[in-house]
Design a protein around this motif. Structure first.
Motif, PDB file in Angstrom:
ATOM      1  N   UNK A 188       0.834  -1.216   0.000  1.00 22.89           N
ATOM      2  CA  UNK A 188       0.000   0.000   0.000  1.00 22.89           C
ATOM      3  C   UNK A 188       0.858   1.251   0.000  1.00 22.89           C
ATOM      4  N   UNK A 189       1.883   1.252   0.870  1.00 25.17           N
ATOM      5  CA  UNK A 189       2.752   2.436   0.970  1.00 25.17           C
ATOM      6  C   UNK A 189       3.543   2.641  -0.311  1.00 25.17           C
ATOM      7  N   UNK A 190       3.990   1.546  -0.886  1.00 26.94           N
ATOM      8  CA  UNK A 190       4.766   1.655  -2.121  1.00 26.94           C
ATOM      9  C   UNK A 190       3.893   2.205  -3.245  1.00 26.94           C
ATOM     10  N   UNK A 231       4.412   5.414  -5.614  1.00 26.78           N
ATOM     11  CA  UNK A 231       4.370   5.358  -7.079  1.00 26.78           C
ATOM     12  C   UNK A 231       3.376   6.396  -7.607  1.00 26.78           C
ATOM     13  N   UNK A 232       2.276   6.587  -6.882  1.00 27.34           N
ATOM     14  CA  UNK A 232       1.294   7.618  -7.230  1.00 27.34           C
ATOM     15  C   UNK A 232       1.896   9.019  -7.153  1.00 27.34           C
ATOM     16  N   UNK A 242       6.603  11.233 -13.371  1.00 26.02           N
ATOM     17  CA  UNK A 242       7.482  10.084 -13.531  1.00 26.02           C
ATOM     18  C   UNK A 242       6.648   8.831 -13.435  1.00 26.02           C
ATOM     19  N   UNK A 243       6.588   8.107 -14.533  1.00 27.24           N
ATOM     20  CA  UNK A 243       5.904   6.838 -14.451  1.00 27.24           C
ATOM     21  C   UNK A 243       6.866   5.863 -13.763  1.00 27.24           C
ATOM     22  N   UNK A 244       6.369   5.221 -12.715  1.00 27.23           N
ATOM     23  CA  UNK A 244       7.246   4.406 -11.872  1.00 27.23           C
ATOM     24  C   UNK A 244       6.586   3.072 -11.566  1.00 27.23           C
ATOM     25  N   UNK A 262      10.658   4.766 -13.843  1.00 22.05           N
ATOM     26  CA  UNK A 262      11.560   4.816 -12.707  1.00 22.05           C
ATOM     27  C   UNK A 262      11.338   3.567 -11.869  1.00 22.05           C
ATOM     28  N   UNK A 263      12.413   2.916 -11.484  1.00 26.91           N
ATOM     29  CA  UNK A 263      12.310   1.727 -10.649  1.00 26.91           C
ATOM     30  C   UNK A 263      12.281   2.105  -9.174  1.00 26.91           C
TER      31      UNK A 263
END
Ligand code: GDP
Length: 361
Positions: free
Chosen positions: A172-174, A178-179, A186-188, A201-202
């Protein structure tokens, strides 16, 4: 491109990429660097981590030892990673505001509990503007309720050891993180799902405290460097040195000296250098090149030893007359067989390109 190209007589060598660790205060930059530094293999073994002035070198063999099955060293021909040691340091914020030209690649550390904060946004803007490849360390995963710590483990192994509940909380936090990255254009995604690091982005879950995920950070940095920086890392290692001033400070017995990160060529103890300054660029003759003594000798009264030459990428201290007005973040260039005027102009142009004119300051 091949590993060794000829350009006139100059043979290109692949240098170590320079890595900056960025992020908001207290998100874990220093702890992450300490963790990486602390993972030193026994002294004398091939591939031990070495301390530079203002930087830490992690050779490829060490990355591969730490990363275990994540890294096959034969996949890489870059020699390792050179981490700048001073995150959030005054000179580093100066460097950052002047364009972040110092580092080739970066780790953006974000506390998974705290998410994006002002300095996270500041850092990400600089990374975007300078088109610096980076990886996000989603740090402090060990603070997830019920976390079962796995010291120094690769993240997949650590995930497998967690309860469903802990894993879900972390996920959830990750995804929130990413959001937030996507709100900043940055699409991650989790790094193991990223196919094309040029567009995505990784995100690497880490704990700088337990070392979990740290092997993955090193692996992704190595992979990104190999994929996107290989051409830029091909230098003429014997050519006139070029670097950036990290810090200007007094060095006992030598007067004012500059700490420099060298990213191209060689500096020799008999070179003349041009250094960017608050006024006109300084033209001066090197008095001494200093590097830290190896760990074993650190108890001798002198911390530094004088060396004849240093080649990129490296951190070193340059002692020379007239360095009082040298400026953190400014370029340093070896003159060697060029004309002084030409090199002075080069330094002025570079200062102008990063928004500093000598009149202004
Ligand atoms: P910096 O300001 O970004 O360099 O942050 P620091 O590395 O100084 O870390 C700030 C605080 O967070 C310190 O008290 C660290 O011990 C703690 N810290 C850093 N990383 C972690 C982590 O992964 N887990 C936990 N639990 N604490 C951490």
């Amino acid at each position: 491109h091949t590993d060794a190209e000829t350009d006139g007589d100059a043979v290109a060598t692949l240098r170590t990429p320079i890595v900056a660790v960025l992020g908001h205060v207290d998100h874990g930059k220093t702890t992450l660097l300490d963790r990486i530094r602390g993972s030193t293999v026994t002294e004398g073994e091939a591939g031990a981590i070495t301390q530079h002035i203002g930087a830490t070198a992690v050779p490829l063999e060490t990355v591969s030892e730490l990363a275990g099955s994540l890294v096959d060293p034969t996949d890489f021909d870059l020699p390792g990673l050179l981490f700048i040691d001073t995150p959030g340091h005054h000179s580093f914020s100066t460097l950052r505001s002047r364009g972040g030209a110092l580092a080739d690649i970066a780790v953006l550390v974000v506390d998974v509990n705290d998410g994006f904060q002002p300095q996270t946004i500041e850092a990400i803007d600089i990374l975007q503007r300078t088109e610096t490849p980076f990886v996000v360390a989603a740090n402090k995963i060990d603070t997830v309720p019920g976390w079962n710590p796995q010291d120094d483990a690769p993240i997949q192994q650590s995930y497998d050891a967690q309860s469903d509940r802990a894993r879900e909380t972390l996920d959830e936090r990750l995804y929130e993180l990413i959001g937030e990255l996507s709100e900043h254009d940055f699409s991650a995604d989790m790094y193991w799902r990223v196919q094309n690091f040029a567009n995505n982005v990784g995100v690497v879950p880490t704990s700088a405290e337990t070392g979990e995920g740290v092997p993955d950070v090193l692996t992704v940095l190595m992979g990104l460097s190999q994929r996107y920086l290989k051409d830029a890392m091909a230098i003429d290692a014997e050519g006139p040195g070029a670097g950036t001033v990290l810090e200007v400070k007094e060095q006992k017995g030598f007067g004012t000296a500059i700490d420099v990160v060298l990213y191209d060529g060689t500096v020799r103890a008999d070179d003349t250098v041009v250094v960017g300054a608050t006024g006109d660029p300084i033209v001066t003759d090197v008095r001494a090149l200093l590097q830290p003594r190896p760990l074993a000798e650190i108890r001798t009264e002198k911390r530094f030893e004088q060396v004849d030459a240093v080649s990129a990428a490296a951190g070193l201290k340059i002692a020379a007359p007239d360095l009082d007005d040298a400026m953190a973040g400014a370029p340093v260039r070896v003159v060697r067989d060029r004309s002084r005027e030409e090199v002075v102009q080069e330094v002025q142009e570079e200062l102008a390109a990063i928004g500093v004119t000598t009149e202004e300051e």
